[in-house]
Design a protein around this motif. Sequence first.
Motif, mmCIF file in Angstrom:
data_model
loop_
_atom_site.group_PDB
_atom_site.id
_atom_site.type_symbol
_atom_site.label_atom_id
_atom_site.label_comp_id
_atom_site.label_asym_id
_atom_site.label_seq_id
_atom_site.Cartn_x
_atom_site.Cartn_y
_atom_site.Cartn_z
ATOM 1 N N HIS A 93 0.871 -1.186 0.000
ATOM 2 C CA HIS A 93 0.000 0.000 0.000
ATOM 3 C C HIS A 93 0.904 1.231 0.000
ATOM 4 C CE1 HIS A 93 -3.776 2.162 1.847
ATOM 5 N NE2 HIS A 93 -3.246 2.832 0.824
ATOM 6 N N ILE A 94 1.028 1.802 -1.179
ATOM 7 C CA ILE A 94 1.927 2.942 -1.390
ATOM 8 C C ILE A 94 1.100 4.133 -1.844
ATOM 9 C CG2 ILE A 94 3.775 3.792 -2.922
ATOM 10 C CD1 ILE A 94 4.885 0.876 -2.904
ATOM 11 N N LEU A 95 1.457 5.302 -1.368
ATOM 12 C CA LEU A 95 0.803 6.542 -1.787
ATOM 13 C C LEU A 95 1.743 7.306 -2.705
ATOM 14 C CD1 LEU A 95 -0.468 7.692 1.744
ATOM 15 C CD2 LEU A 95 -1.767 6.460 -0.005
ATOM 16 N N VAL A 96 1.208 7.834 -3.790
ATOM 17 C CA VAL A 96 2.008 8.653 -4.703
ATOM 18 C C VAL A 96 1.427 10.059 -4.704
ATOM 19 C CG1 VAL A 96 3.059 8.816 -6.985
ATOM 20 C CG2 VAL A 96 2.270 6.580 -6.138
ATOM 21 N N ILE A 97 2.286 11.037 -4.458
ATOM 22 C CA ILE A 97 1.819 12.430 -4.366
ATOM 23 C C ILE A 97 2.678 13.350 -5.246
ATOM 24 C CG2 ILE A 97 0.952 12.132 -2.004
ATOM 25 C CD1 ILE A 97 3.431 13.746 -1.028
ATOM 26 N N GLY A 124 -1.826 -3.632 -3.637
ATOM 27 C CA GLY A 124 -1.576 -4.914 -4.276
ATOM 28 C C GLY A 124 -0.971 -5.920 -3.325
ATOM 29 N N GLY A 125 -0.580 -7.050 -3.914
ATOM 30 C CA GLY A 125 0.004 -8.122 -3.110
ATOM 31 C C GLY A 125 -1.041 -9.082 -2.592
ATOM 32 N N VAL A 126 -2.272 -8.940 -3.058
ATOM 33 C CA VAL A 126 -3.380 -9.796 -2.648
ATOM 34 C C VAL A 126 -4.386 -9.799 -3.805
ATOM 35 C CG1 VAL A 126 -4.688 -7.915 -1.564
ATOM 36 C CG2 VAL A 126 -5.006 -10.242 -0.749
ATOM 37 N N PRO A 185 3.657 2.415 -12.957
ATOM 38 C CA PRO A 185 4.056 1.031 -13.268
ATOM 39 C C PRO A 185 5.424 0.653 -12.711
ATOM 40 C CG PRO A 185 3.016 2.035 -15.173
ATOM 41 C CD PRO A 185 3.230 3.139 -14.171
ATOM 42 N N GLN A 186 6.366 1.560 -12.760
ATOM 43 C CA GLN A 186 7.706 1.261 -12.231
ATOM 44 C C GLN A 186 7.695 1.163 -10.708
ATOM 45 O OE1 GLN A 186 10.394 0.536 -14.252
ATOM 46 N NE2 GLN A 186 11.111 -0.264 -12.293
ATOM 47 N N ILE A 187 6.934 2.059 -10.059
ATOM 48 C CA ILE A 187 6.832 2.015 -8.593
ATOM 49 C C ILE A 187 6.201 0.682 -8.168
ATOM 50 C CG2 ILE A 187 5.719 3.087 -6.583
ATOM 51 C CD1 ILE A 187 5.887 5.793 -8.220
ATOM 52 N N ALA A 188 5.163 0.264 -8.894
ATOM 53 C CA ALA A 188 4.493 -1.003 -8.589
ATOM 54 C C ALA A 188 5.435 -2.177 -8.831
ATOM 55 C CB ALA A 188 3.222 -1.135 -9.430
ATOM 56 N N ALA A 189 6.155 -2.146 -9.924
ATOM 57 C CA ALA A 189 7.090 -3.239 -10.235
ATOM 58 C C ALA A 189 8.191 -3.310 -9.179
ATOM 59 C CB ALA A 189 7.694 -3.031 -11.624
ATOM 60 N N ASP A 190 8.704 -2.163 -8.785
ATOM 61 C CA ASP A 190 9.767 -2.139 -7.767
ATOM 62 C C ASP A 190 9.266 -2.687 -6.423
ATOM 63 O OD1 ASP A 190 11.454 -1.079 -9.631
ATOM 64 O OD2 ASP A 190 11.411 0.970 -8.839
ATOM 65 N N ALA A 191 7.956 -2.558 -6.180
ATOM 66 C CA ALA A 191 7.376 -3.087 -4.941
ATOM 67 C C ALA A 191 7.021 -4.569 -5.080
ATOM 68 C CB ALA A 191 6.134 -2.271 -4.559
ATOM 69 N N LEU A 218 4.984 -6.021 -7.426
ATOM 70 C CA LEU A 218 3.602 -6.302 -7.840
ATOM 71 C C LEU A 218 3.577 -6.865 -9.263
ATOM 72 C CD1 LEU A 218 1.826 -3.221 -6.243
ATOM 73 C CD2 LEU A 218 1.957 -5.572 -5.375
ATOM 74 N N LYS A 219 3.858 -8.151 -9.358
ATOM 75 C CA LYS A 219 3.962 -8.802 -10.674
ATOM 76 C C LYS A 219 2.605 -9.193 -11.240
ATOM 77 C CE LYS A 219 8.422 -10.997 -9.564
ATOM 78 N NZ LYS A 219 9.081 -9.712 -9.467
ATOM 79 N N ASN A 220 1.607 -9.381 -10.375
ATOM 80 C CA ASN A 220 0.309 -9.905 -10.826
ATOM 81 C C ASN A 220 -0.784 -8.843 -10.898
ATOM 82 O OD1 ASN A 220 1.331 -12.575 -10.976
ATOM 83 N ND2 ASN A 220 1.129 -12.733 -8.757
ATOM 84 N N GLY A 221 -0.411 -7.595 -10.824
ATOM 85 C CA GLY A 221 -1.392 -6.528 -10.930
ATOM 86 C C GLY A 221 -1.549 -5.742 -9.638
#
Length: 113
Positions: free
Chosen positions: A37-41, A103-105, A68-74, A76-79
């Motif tokens: 659970h990441i916030l982007v501001i 993500g992650g669930v 997309p890069q922030i999610a990938a770095d965290a 989140l491969k499955n969406g």
Amino acid sequence: MDCLFCKIAAGEIPSRKAYEDDKILAFWDIAPQAPVHILVIPKTHIESMNGVNAENSKIVAYIFEKIPQIAADAGLKNGYRVISNCGKDAGQTVPHLHFHILGGVTMDAGMIK
Ligand code: AMP
Ligand code: ZN
């Protein structure tokens, strides 16, 4: 300005950073509602989605380029899901535009309770 996320963006209040550059900051939510659970501001203050206009909308496009890069770095491969709460009915609690990356669930298909 007495804005929590402006203070986090300025480094006056600590955060667990996921990504940062001169224009935006991504940091882990203090009360996570998913394993990721990441916030982007934007570092500039915009109150909510209702404050987006022709002058500042480039920063919103830029945030979406970076998500997309922030999610990938965290990992989140499955969406993942991106949410921005705008105003009272949506439950916005911090009046500085932010995008939740969740993500992650495997999430339910329904998006509101
Ligand atoms: P919203 O309810 O959409 O306005 O989202 C605000 C989010 O900010 C919530 O998910 C809070 O858990 C989160 N939050 C509040 N204070 C902090 C903080 N100091 N560091 C990280 N996240 C925070
Ligand atoms: Zn602010």
